[in-house]
Scaffold this motif. Structure first.
Motif, PDB file in Angstrom:
ATOM      1  N   LEU A  32       0.808  -1.207   0.000  1.00 36.57           N
ATOM      2  CA  LEU A  32       0.000   0.000   0.000  1.00 36.57           C
ATOM      3  C   LEU A  32       0.852   1.273   0.000  1.00 36.57           C
ATOM      4  CD1 LEU A  32      -2.880  -0.843   2.485  1.00 36.57           C
ATOM      5  CD2 LEU A  32      -2.973  -0.735   0.017  1.00 36.57           C
ATOM      6  N   ALA A  33       2.165   1.110   0.053  1.00 29.24           N
ATOM      7  CA  ALA A  33       3.032   2.290   0.111  1.00 29.24           C
ATOM      8  C   ALA A  33       2.933   3.103  -1.172  1.00 29.24           C
ATOM      9  CB  ALA A  33       4.477   1.862   0.368  1.00 29.24           C
ATOM     10  N   GLU A  34       2.692   2.466  -2.298  1.00 29.75           N
ATOM     11  CA  GLU A  34       2.535   3.154  -3.578  1.00 29.75           C
ATOM     12  C   GLU A  34       1.039   3.340  -3.824  1.00 29.75           C
ATOM     13  OE1 GLU A  34       4.103   5.186  -6.584  1.00 29.75           O
ATOM     14  OE2 GLU A  34       5.293   4.065  -5.170  1.00 29.75           O
ATOM     15  N   ILE A  35       0.501   4.479  -3.380  1.00 28.38           N
ATOM     16  CA  ILE A  35      -0.932   4.716  -3.540  1.00 28.38           C
ATOM     17  C   ILE A  35      -1.170   5.563  -4.771  1.00 28.38           C
ATOM     18  CG2 ILE A  35      -1.466   4.441  -1.113  1.00 28.38           C
ATOM     19  CD1 ILE A  35      -1.473   7.414  -0.802  1.00 28.38           C
ATOM     20  N   GLY A  36      -2.346   5.434  -5.320  1.00 30.40           N
ATOM     21  CA  GLY A  36      -2.680   6.141  -6.545  1.00 30.40           C
ATOM     22  C   GLY A  36      -3.032   7.596  -6.309  1.00 30.40           C
ATOM     23  N   PRO A  37      -3.196   8.344  -7.376  1.00 35.65           N
ATOM     24  CA  PRO A  37      -3.486   9.777  -7.242  1.00 35.65           C
ATOM     25  C   PRO A  37      -4.876  10.061  -6.671  1.00 35.65           C
ATOM     26  CG  PRO A  37      -3.515   9.123  -9.540  1.00 35.65           C
ATOM     27  CD  PRO A  37      -3.026   7.943  -8.766  1.00 35.65           C
ATOM     28  N   ILE A  38      -5.833   9.187  -6.935  1.00 31.71           N
ATOM     29  CA  ILE A  38      -7.183   9.422  -6.414  1.00 31.71           C
ATOM     30  C   ILE A  38      -7.214   9.207  -4.905  1.00 31.71           C
ATOM     31  CG2 ILE A  38      -9.562   8.606  -6.471  1.00 31.71           C
ATOM     32  CD1 ILE A  38      -9.185   8.037  -9.432  1.00 31.71           C
ATOM     33  N   LEU A  39      -6.555   8.143  -4.430  1.00 30.70           N
ATOM     34  CA  LEU A  39      -6.493   7.906  -2.991  1.00 30.70           C
ATOM     35  C   LEU A  39      -5.680   8.996  -2.303  1.00 30.70           C
ATOM     36  CD1 LEU A  39      -7.245   6.137  -0.627  1.00 30.70           C
ATOM     37  CD2 LEU A  39      -5.223   4.759  -1.081  1.00 30.70           C
ATOM     38  N   ASN A  40      -4.641   9.466  -2.960  1.00 33.47           N
ATOM     39  CA  ASN A  40      -3.839  10.549  -2.410  1.00 33.47           C
ATOM     40  C   ASN A  40      -4.684  11.810  -2.249  1.00 33.47           C
ATOM     41  OD1 ASN A  40      -1.369  11.029  -1.356  1.00 33.47           O
ATOM     42  ND2 ASN A  40      -0.311  11.245  -3.299  1.00 33.47           N
ATOM     43  N   LEU A  41      -5.496  12.130  -3.251  1.00 33.48           N
ATOM     44  CA  LEU A  41      -6.384  13.292  -3.175  1.00 33.48           C
ATOM     45  C   LEU A  41      -7.441  13.099  -2.090  1.00 33.48           C
ATOM     46  CD1 LEU A  41      -7.315  16.032  -4.387  1.00 33.48           C
ATOM     47  CD2 LEU A  41      -8.803  14.681  -5.871  1.00 33.48           C
ATOM     48  N   ALA A  42      -8.001  11.910  -2.023  1.00 32.11           N
ATOM     49  CA  ALA A  42      -9.024  11.633  -1.013  1.00 32.11           C
ATOM     50  C   ALA A  42      -8.447  11.741   0.402  1.00 32.11           C
ATOM     51  CB  ALA A  42      -9.617  10.245  -1.229  1.00 32.11           C
ATOM     52  N   LEU A  43      -7.215  11.275   0.583  1.00 29.07           N
ATOM     53  CA  LEU A  43      -6.585  11.404   1.893  1.00 29.07           C
ATOM     54  C   LEU A  43      -6.307  12.861   2.243  1.00 29.07           C
ATOM     55  CD1 LEU A  43      -4.083   8.409   1.858  1.00 29.07           C
ATOM     56  CD2 LEU A  43      -6.062   8.698   3.344  1.00 29.07           C
ATOM     57  N   LYS A  71      -2.254   6.478   5.049  1.00 30.15           N
ATOM     58  CA  LYS A  71      -1.255   7.199   4.269  1.00 30.15           C
ATOM     59  C   LYS A  71       0.133   6.551   4.393  1.00 30.15           C
ATOM     60  CE  LYS A  71       0.334  10.912   2.113  1.00 30.15           C
ATOM     61  NZ  LYS A  71       0.075  11.128   0.715  1.00 30.15           N
ATOM     62  N   LEU A  72       0.503   6.129   5.596  1.00 30.91           N
ATOM     63  CA  LEU A  72       1.834   5.566   5.827  1.00 30.91           C
ATOM     64  C   LEU A  72       1.891   4.054   5.648  1.00 30.91           C
ATOM     65  CD1 LEU A  72       2.927   7.630   8.937  1.00 30.91           C
ATOM     66  CD2 LEU A  72       3.481   8.023   6.530  1.00 30.91           C
ATOM     67  N   ALA A  73       0.759   3.409   5.415  1.00 26.27           N
ATOM     68  CA  ALA A  73       0.667   1.954   5.226  1.00 26.27           C
ATOM     69  C   ALA A  73       1.288   1.216   6.397  1.00 26.27           C
ATOM     70  CB  ALA A  73       1.307   1.541   3.911  1.00 26.27           C
ATOM     71  N   SER A  74       0.829   1.552   7.589  1.00 23.79           N
ATOM     72  CA  SER A  74       1.325   0.933   8.813  1.00 23.79           C
ATOM     73  C   SER A  74       0.133   0.463   9.630  1.00 23.79           C
ATOM     74  CB  SER A  74       2.140   1.961   9.599  1.00 23.79           C
ATOM     75  OG  SER A  74       2.398   1.508  10.885  1.00 23.79           O
TER      76      SER A  74
END
Length: 98
Positions: A4-15, A63-66
């Motif tokens: 999950l460390a490499e998240i997409g742009p849509i999830l990044n925007l949603a976060l 966000k940090l995949a932890s």
């Protein structure tokens, strides 16, 4: 766990939007805690504060995949619930332990 460390742009925007909205809710709850007209309003604001802090921890965990922050969020939820029950009991009865 690092998939999950490499998240997409849509999830990044949603976060990012989630962080903004939860932080705004946290600040508004803090404002209500400070200027609340009476004690029940302040207790409700405190309850909302811990729920918002749990939401921030969960968003940070995604966000940090932890999985460390989920455990901290669970502890905050446990202590927040006990604190809310104790304060409500104190307001209704005048003491916590009978």
């Amino acid at each position: 766990m690092n998939e999950l460390a490499e998240i997409g742009p849509i999830l990044n925007l949603a976060l990012a939007v989630g962080f903004l909205m939860v932080t705004a809710a946290l600040l508004l709850s803090l404002w209500r805690l400070i200027i609340g007209p009476d004690q029940p309003d302040r207790i409700l604001a405190l309850d909302t504060l811990y729920v918002n802090s749990i939401a921030l921890l969960v968003l940070l965990d995604i966000k940090l995949a932890s999985s460390l922050y989920f455990e901290a969020a669970l502890l905050i939820a446990l202590f927040g619930f006990v604190g809310t029950v104790a304060l409500a009991k104190f307001l209704t009865r005048g003491d916590i332990i009978e």
